[in-house]
Design an enzyme around this catalytic site. Structure first.
Site, PDB file in Angstrom:
ATOM      1  N   TYR A  67     -16.200  -5.488   5.022  1.00  0.00           N
ATOM      2  CA  TYR A  67     -14.873  -4.905   5.566  1.00  0.00           C
ATOM      3  C   TYR A  67     -14.751  -5.242   6.935  1.00  0.00           C
ATOM      4  CZ  TYR A  67     -11.411  -0.912   6.591  1.00  0.00           C
ATOM      5  OH  TYR A  67     -10.578  -0.089   6.874  1.00  0.00           O
ATOM      6  N   GLY A 107       0.966  -1.346   0.025  1.00  0.00           N
ATOM      7  CA  GLY A 107       0.005  -0.005  -0.132  1.00  0.00           C
ATOM      8  C   GLY A 107       0.789   1.313   0.102  1.00  0.00           C
TER       9      GLY A 107
HETATM   10  N1  LIG Z   1      -7.940   5.682   6.005  1.00  0.00           N
HETATM   11  C1  LIG Z   1      -8.520   5.429   7.178  1.00  0.00           C
HETATM   12  O1  LIG Z   1      -9.584   5.920   7.860  1.00  0.00           O
HETATM   13  C2  LIG Z   1      -8.487   4.012   7.734  1.00  0.00           C
HETATM   14  C3  LIG Z   1      -9.166   3.700   8.791  1.00  0.00           C
HETATM   15  C4  LIG Z   1      -8.867   2.236   9.226  1.00  0.00           C
HETATM   16  C5  LIG Z   1      -8.241   1.551   8.638  1.00  0.00           C
HETATM   17  N2  LIG Z   1      -7.264   1.869   7.487  1.00  0.00           N
HETATM   18  C6  LIG Z   1      -6.745   0.682   6.871  1.00  0.00           C
HETATM   19  O2  LIG Z   1      -5.312   1.111   6.809  1.00  0.00           O
HETATM   20  C7  LIG Z   1      -4.969   0.770   5.309  1.00  0.00           C
HETATM   21  C8  LIG Z   1      -4.397   1.906   4.502  1.00  0.00           C
HETATM   22  O3  LIG Z   1      -5.441   2.755   4.167  1.00  0.00           O
HETATM   23  P1  LIG Z   1      -5.487   4.226   3.316  1.00  0.00           P
HETATM   24  O4  LIG Z   1      -6.574   4.938   3.964  1.00  0.00           O
HETATM   25  O5  LIG Z   1      -4.106   4.461   3.412  1.00  0.00           O
HETATM   26  O6  LIG Z   1      -5.843   3.486   1.824  1.00  0.00           O
HETATM   27  P2  LIG Z   1      -5.749   4.256   0.513  1.00  0.00           P
HETATM   28  O7  LIG Z   1      -5.117   5.403   0.468  1.00  0.00           O
HETATM   29  O8  LIG Z   1      -6.799   3.667  -0.343  1.00  0.00           O
HETATM   30  O9  LIG Z   1      -4.530   3.154   0.183  1.00  0.00           O
HETATM   31  C9  LIG Z   1      -4.823   2.023  -0.138  1.00  0.00           C
HETATM   32  C10 LIG Z   1      -3.562   1.265  -0.704  1.00  0.00           C
HETATM   33  O10 LIG Z   1      -3.659  -0.081  -0.812  1.00  0.00           O
HETATM   34  C11 LIG Z   1      -3.176  -0.325  -2.209  1.00  0.00           C
HETATM   35  N3  LIG Z   1      -3.955  -1.566  -2.799  1.00  0.00           N
HETATM   36  C12 LIG Z   1      -5.194  -1.826  -3.067  1.00  0.00           C
HETATM   37  N4  LIG Z   1      -5.645  -2.775  -3.647  1.00  0.00           N
HETATM   38  C13 LIG Z   1      -4.135  -3.369  -3.985  1.00  0.00           C
HETATM   39  C14 LIG Z   1      -3.855  -4.539  -4.590  1.00  0.00           C
HETATM   40  N5  LIG Z   1      -4.901  -5.263  -5.166  1.00  0.00           N
HETATM   41  N6  LIG Z   1      -2.495  -4.669  -5.013  1.00  0.00           N
HETATM   42  C15 LIG Z   1      -1.517  -4.087  -4.606  1.00  0.00           C
HETATM   43  N7  LIG Z   1      -1.990  -2.797  -3.854  1.00  0.00           N
HETATM   44  C16 LIG Z   1      -3.249  -2.597  -3.546  1.00  0.00           C
HETATM   45  C17 LIG Z   1      -3.276   0.764  -3.139  1.00  0.00           C
HETATM   46  O11 LIG Z   1      -2.244   0.807  -4.180  1.00  0.00           O
HETATM   47  P3  LIG Z   1      -2.622   1.464  -5.799  1.00  0.00           P
HETATM   48  O12 LIG Z   1      -3.330   2.749  -5.329  1.00  0.00           O
HETATM   49  O13 LIG Z   1      -1.263   1.680  -6.242  1.00  0.00           O
HETATM   50  O14 LIG Z   1      -3.445   0.493  -6.169  1.00  0.00           O
HETATM   51  C18 LIG Z   1      -2.774   1.766  -1.990  1.00  0.00           C
HETATM   52  O15 LIG Z   1      -1.486   2.115  -1.900  1.00  0.00           O
HETATM   53  C19 LIG Z   1      -6.193  -0.278   4.783  1.00  0.00           C
HETATM   54  O16 LIG Z   1      -5.916  -1.406   5.105  1.00  0.00           O
HETATM   55  C20 LIG Z   1      -7.068   0.200   5.324  1.00  0.00           C
HETATM   56  O17 LIG Z   1      -8.281  -0.690   5.653  1.00  0.00           O
HETATM   57  C21 LIG Z   1      -7.612   3.154   6.949  1.00  0.00           C
END
Ligand SMILES: NC(=O)c1ccc[n+]([C@@H]2O[C@H](COP(=O)([O-])OP(=O)(O)OC[C@H]3O[C@@H](n4cnc5c(N)ncnc54)[C@H](OP(=O)(O)O)[C@@H]3O)[C@@H](O)[C@H]2O)c1
Lengths: 76, 247
Positions: B151, B14
């Site tokens: 989720y 990610g």
């Molecule tokens: N933001 C929040 O409020 C929040 C809260 C609780 C938990 N989380 C968790 O924290 C983690 C990061 O969240 P974030 O907010 O930083 O999300 P984000 O900005 O949407 O980033 C998601 C990342 O996952 C990668 N990804 C998704 N599908 C993929 C695939 N098939 N193969 C390879 N890479 C893949 C994306 O890569 P590409 O874009 O290059 O495809 C991107 O780098 C997640 O697991 C999320 O569930 C987030």
């Protein structure tokens, strides 16, 4: 998609009792709540690849207004 | 005099967005860290690609069966000191619209890819003793919300992985933990907020007593867990949510 088919599918997905027409105001339905809105967003996204935003949902009234958001051209 | 090996190899999935990208930026500030980032869209981190201690691997993690080949190809002779699984997806789908394919898709990226990566990283040839592995779960791993069956279930599954693997790897003093954020300001959150009207967005923000989080708030905790200072923490789920989950 035929509008008639859309109306039938929508009725089934939203699980509403009343027979829907394009004039039905979705927000007047007994069943209308945040879950119904979520179902509408999910169905429209799956079927037409169109993402309805929260603001769109705020503006929606009749089934026709949903059709307008999706785009009349996608219906026959 | 013996030269002490102080370089640290850290793998971040990610790496192209949000929390993962923020973590990579933090880690790269220490020249002793060699950071390997996995993502699909390298354009989103074009500014980082020329950093000497950063190596980007473009890979779709839903292709689980080829992860082992990717390791063979890219990580020959690399032993990792740290791993953080930030790759993940979020979606809101009422259960009557969930298809088995959709359930599989969210589990593939959120859970199954993590397990496959951990399977490989747990081998001595890919990890140092004392390594630290961290999985991004979510407050939704323990709580519920309408429309989040996929989720919540996938994030809860990661908590099971953490507890079991922590015990399995304790002998090598490898630590395994989960970090569970509340709402953090990232592209994932913008996408979520887009589906809601302004009133609901404000309501969600208000549910966080200290406001919603910043990427660095989470990146700092991840850096701590990767460090020696966390050497006695394993099998835990660390919540970081500005007070969201204690109400
Ligand atoms: N933001 C929040 O409020 C929040 C809260 C609780 C938990 N989380 C968790 O924290 C983690 C990061 O969240 P974030 O907010 O930083 O999300 P984000 O900005 O949407 O980033 C998601 C990342 O996952 C990668 N990804 C998704 N599908 C993929 C695939 N098939 N193969 C390879 N890479 C893949 C994306 O890569 P590409 O874009 O290059 O495809 C991107 O780098 C997640 O697991 C999320 O569930 C987030």
């Amino acid at each position: 998609m035929e509008k008639q088919e859309f109306l039938k599918n929508l009725q089934e997905v939203l699980e509403v009792e009343q027979t829907l027409t394009v004039e039905t105001n979705l927000k007047d339905l007994d069943e209308w709540d945040s879950m119904t809105a979520m179902l509408l967003i999910g169905y429209v996204s799956d079927e037409f690849g169109v993402t309805l935003t929260g603001d769109n949902i705020g503006e929606i009234s009749t089934v026709q207004s949903v059709i307008d958001f999706i785009g009349e051209s996608k219906f026959s | 005099m013996l030269e002490v090996e102080s370089k640290k190899n850290i793998l971040v999935t990610g790496a192209t967005s949000g929390i993962g990208k923020g973590l990579v930026i933090s880690l790269l500030q220490d020249p002793e860290n060699i950071v390997y980032g996995i993502g699909r869209d390298e354009e989103k981190i074009s500014g980082l690609l020329d950093k000497q201690n950063f190596k980007f691997i473009a890979y779709d993690l839903t292709d689980i069966n080829s992860i082992e080949n990717m390791f063979r190809d890219k990580f020959e002779n690399v032993k990792f000191d740290g791993f953080v699984h930030c790759a993940g997806m979020e979606e809101t789908i009422p259960i009557t619209l969930y298809s088995p394919e959709k359930v599989l898709q969210i589990f593939q990226i959120n859970v199954f890819s993590a397990i496959e990566l951990l399977r490989l990283l747990s081998k001595k040839k890919y990890s140092e003793n004392n390594a630290s592995f961290v999985l991004l779960s979510s407050v939704m791993g323990e709580l519920g919300q309408a429309g989040k069956v996929g989720y919540c279930a996938s994030k809860a599954a990661l908590l099971g992985v953490v507890k079991s693997l922590a015990l399995e790897l304790a002998k090598r003093e490898i630590r395994v933990n989960a970090v569970s954020p509340g709402i953090v300001n990232t592209p994932l959150t913008s996408q979520l907020f887009q589906q809601l009207d302004a009133k609901n967005v404000d309501r969600i923000k208000d549910m966080h007593p200290m406001g919603i989080g910043k990427v660095d708030d989470v990146a700092d905790l991840l850096c701590f867990l990767l460090s020696e200072k966390a050497r006695w923490i394993t099998g835990q789920n660390l919540k970081i949510d500005g007070g969201y989950s204690v109400q």
